[in-house]
Design a protein around this motif. Structure first.
Motif, PDB file in Angstrom:
ATOM      1  N   LEU A  33       0.815  -1.207   0.000  1.00 39.54           N
ATOM      2  CA  LEU A  33       0.000   0.000   0.000  1.00 39.54           C
ATOM      3  C   LEU A  33       0.855   1.265   0.000  1.00 39.54           C
ATOM      4  O   LEU A  33       0.582   2.207  -0.740  1.00 39.54           O
ATOM      5  CB  LEU A  33      -0.943  -0.012   1.196  1.00 39.54           C
ATOM      6  N   LEU A  34       1.892   1.280   0.819  1.00 38.95           N
ATOM      7  CA  LEU A  34       2.714   2.483   0.933  1.00 38.95           C
ATOM      8  C   LEU A  34       3.522   2.769  -0.333  1.00 38.95           C
ATOM      9  O   LEU A  34       3.893   3.914  -0.595  1.00 38.95           O
ATOM     10  CB  LEU A  34       3.632   2.378   2.148  1.00 38.95           C
ATOM     11  N   LYS A  35       3.781   1.768  -1.133  1.00 35.05           N
ATOM     12  CA  LYS A  35       4.486   1.975  -2.406  1.00 35.05           C
ATOM     13  C   LYS A  35       3.581   2.594  -3.465  1.00 35.05           C
ATOM     14  O   LYS A  35       4.056   3.113  -4.464  1.00 35.05           O
ATOM     15  CB  LYS A  35       5.047   0.649  -2.917  1.00 35.05           C
ATOM     16  N   ASN A  36       2.286   2.578  -3.242  1.00 39.72           N
ATOM     17  CA  ASN A  36       1.329   3.154  -4.175  1.00 39.72           C
ATOM     18  C   ASN A  36       1.477   4.677  -4.139  1.00 39.72           C
ATOM     19  O   ASN A  36       1.373   5.290  -3.073  1.00 39.72           O
ATOM     20  CB  ASN A  36      -0.086   2.735  -3.782  1.00 39.72           C
ATOM     21  N   GLN A  37       1.695   5.269  -5.288  1.00 36.54           N
ATOM     22  CA  GLN A  37       1.923   6.718  -5.353  1.00 36.54           C
ATOM     23  C   GLN A  37       0.739   7.543  -4.861  1.00 36.54           C
ATOM     24  O   GLN A  37       0.896   8.693  -4.462  1.00 36.54           O
ATOM     25  CB  GLN A  37       2.289   7.131  -6.771  1.00 36.54           C
ATOM     26  N   PHE A  38      -0.450   6.973  -4.901  1.00 39.76           N
ATOM     27  CA  PHE A  38      -1.642   7.712  -4.480  1.00 39.76           C
ATOM     28  C   PHE A  38      -1.927   7.582  -2.984  1.00 39.76           C
ATOM     29  O   PHE A  38      -2.785   8.268  -2.462  1.00 39.76           O
ATOM     30  CB  PHE A  38      -2.856   7.241  -5.285  1.00 39.76           C
ATOM     31  N   LYS A  71       4.508  -2.164  16.705  1.00 40.88           N
ATOM     32  CA  LYS A  71       5.959  -2.370  16.574  1.00 40.88           C
ATOM     33  C   LYS A  71       6.357  -2.543  15.109  1.00 40.88           C
ATOM     34  O   LYS A  71       7.364  -1.980  14.663  1.00 40.88           O
ATOM     35  CB  LYS A  71       6.412  -3.572  17.403  1.00 40.88           C
ATOM     36  N   TYR A  72       5.584  -3.292  14.373  1.00 42.63           N
ATOM     37  CA  TYR A  72       5.913  -3.501  12.969  1.00 42.63           C
ATOM     38  C   TYR A  72       5.761  -2.208  12.165  1.00 42.63           C
ATOM     39  O   TYR A  72       6.660  -1.816  11.418  1.00 42.63           O
ATOM     40  CB  TYR A  72       5.039  -4.605  12.350  1.00 42.63           C
ATOM     41  N   LEU A  73       4.638  -1.519  12.330  1.00 42.86           N
ATOM     42  CA  LEU A  73       4.405  -0.312  11.546  1.00 42.86           C
ATOM     43  C   LEU A  73       5.330   0.834  11.959  1.00 42.86           C
ATOM     44  O   LEU A  73       5.617   1.721  11.149  1.00 42.86           O
ATOM     45  CB  LEU A  73       2.939   0.108  11.619  1.00 42.86           C
ATOM     46  N   GLN A  79      10.843   3.742   6.867  1.00 40.73           N
ATOM     47  CA  GLN A  79      11.179   3.492   5.469  1.00 40.73           C
ATOM     48  C   GLN A  79      10.377   4.369   4.502  1.00 40.73           C
ATOM     49  O   GLN A  79      10.698   4.431   3.320  1.00 40.73           O
ATOM     50  CB  GLN A  79      10.932   2.018   5.141  1.00 40.73           C
ATOM     51  N   TYR A  80       9.340   4.997   4.995  1.00 38.00           N
ATOM     52  CA  TYR A  80       8.463   5.833   4.163  1.00 38.00           C
ATOM     53  C   TYR A  80       8.252   7.178   4.859  1.00 38.00           C
ATOM     54  O   TYR A  80       7.158   7.485   5.344  1.00 38.00           O
ATOM     55  CB  TYR A  80       7.120   5.136   3.931  1.00 38.00           C
ATOM     56  N   ASN A 106       7.953   4.203  20.508  1.00 36.31           N
ATOM     57  CA  ASN A 106       8.007   5.659  20.441  1.00 36.31           C
ATOM     58  C   ASN A 106       7.370   6.172  19.162  1.00 36.31           C
ATOM     59  O   ASN A 106       7.518   5.574  18.095  1.00 36.31           O
ATOM     60  CB  ASN A 106       9.452   6.150  20.515  1.00 36.31           C
ATOM     61  N   GLU A 107       6.685   7.282  19.288  1.00 35.67           N
ATOM     62  CA  GLU A 107       6.120   7.926  18.117  1.00 35.67           C
ATOM     63  C   GLU A 107       7.237   8.638  17.350  1.00 35.67           C
ATOM     64  O   GLU A 107       8.314   8.879  17.889  1.00 35.67           O
ATOM     65  CB  GLU A 107       5.034   8.923  18.521  1.00 35.67           C
ATOM     66  N   SER A 108       6.945   8.970  16.105  1.00 33.18           N
ATOM     67  CA  SER A 108       7.897   9.723  15.290  1.00 33.18           C
ATOM     68  C   SER A 108       7.121  10.768  14.498  1.00 33.18           C
ATOM     69  O   SER A 108       5.899  10.889  14.637  1.00 33.18           O
ATOM     70  CB  SER A 108       8.652   8.776  14.347  1.00 33.18           C
ATOM     71  N   ARG A 109       7.808  11.472  13.641  1.00 34.67           N
ATOM     72  CA  ARG A 109       7.164  12.509  12.845  1.00 34.67           C
ATOM     73  C   ARG A 109       6.011  11.951  12.018  1.00 34.67           C
ATOM     74  O   ARG A 109       4.984  12.601  11.854  1.00 34.67           O
ATOM     75  CB  ARG A 109       8.203  13.153  11.914  1.00 34.67           C
ATOM     76  N   ASN A 110       6.149  10.719  11.532  1.00 39.81           N
ATOM     77  CA  ASN A 110       5.112  10.157  10.666  1.00 39.81           C
ATOM     78  C   ASN A 110       4.473   8.886  11.222  1.00 39.81           C
ATOM     79  O   ASN A 110       3.815   8.155  10.495  1.00 39.81           O
ATOM     80  CB  ASN A 110       5.671   9.899   9.265  1.00 39.81           C
TER      81      ASN A 110
END
Length: 139
Positions: A33-38, A71-73, A79-80, A106-110
């Motif tokens: 899904l994340l590789k999808n440009q849209f 944890k996985y996400l 990576q994205y 931990n949370e991050s910017r995204n």
């Protein structure tokens, strides 16, 4: 303070298998899904998250769906960097949601998680209204 046994439930083998299947599902689809440009990001919703931690029939600690998926996400988010990942977890028991918060990466910017004691139906309706115009994919 509630007793540990009131926060941590037992997980039967079929429940643990459910955790594993959901984890594998997220692993299989997140990158696609994340590789999808849209796609601008992912949203994962668990309206009955419990405490995120269980004990199996042998007394071993087992993480539930929220912890496994988070944890996985969290790793995937790194990576994205231009894609947003939001996780929503809810349980009616404040002691269980408090425990779940302690287990989150931990949370991050995204990468963000949102933990609430809202009723699952109320949460789903609220999120549905807020996400109707976004290009996020639901996992």
């Amino acid at each position: 303070m509630k007793k540990y046994s009131e926060i941590i439930d037992n997980a039967n083998p079929h429940t643990i298998k459910k955790f594993e299947l959901i984890e594998k599902y997220v692993e299989a689809w997140a990158h696609k899904l994340l590789k999808n440009q849209f796609c601008t990001g992912l949203v994962f919703i668990d309206c009955m998250s419990n405490s995120g931690e269980y004990v199996d029939d042998n007394g071993n600690k087992v993480f539930g769906t929220p912890v496994r998926v988070a944890k996985y996400l969290r790793k995937v988010a790194g990576q994205y960097p231009n894609k947003q990942i939001d996780l929503y977890f809810s349980d009616l028991c404040v002691n269980k949601t408090s425990h779940l918060k302690e287990l989150m990466p931990n949370e991050s910017r995204n990468f963000h998680y949102h933990i609430t004691t809202e009723d699952g139906n109320v949460l789903a309706k609220r999120l549905g209204r807020n996400m109707s115009s976004q290009k996020h994919y639901l996992l």
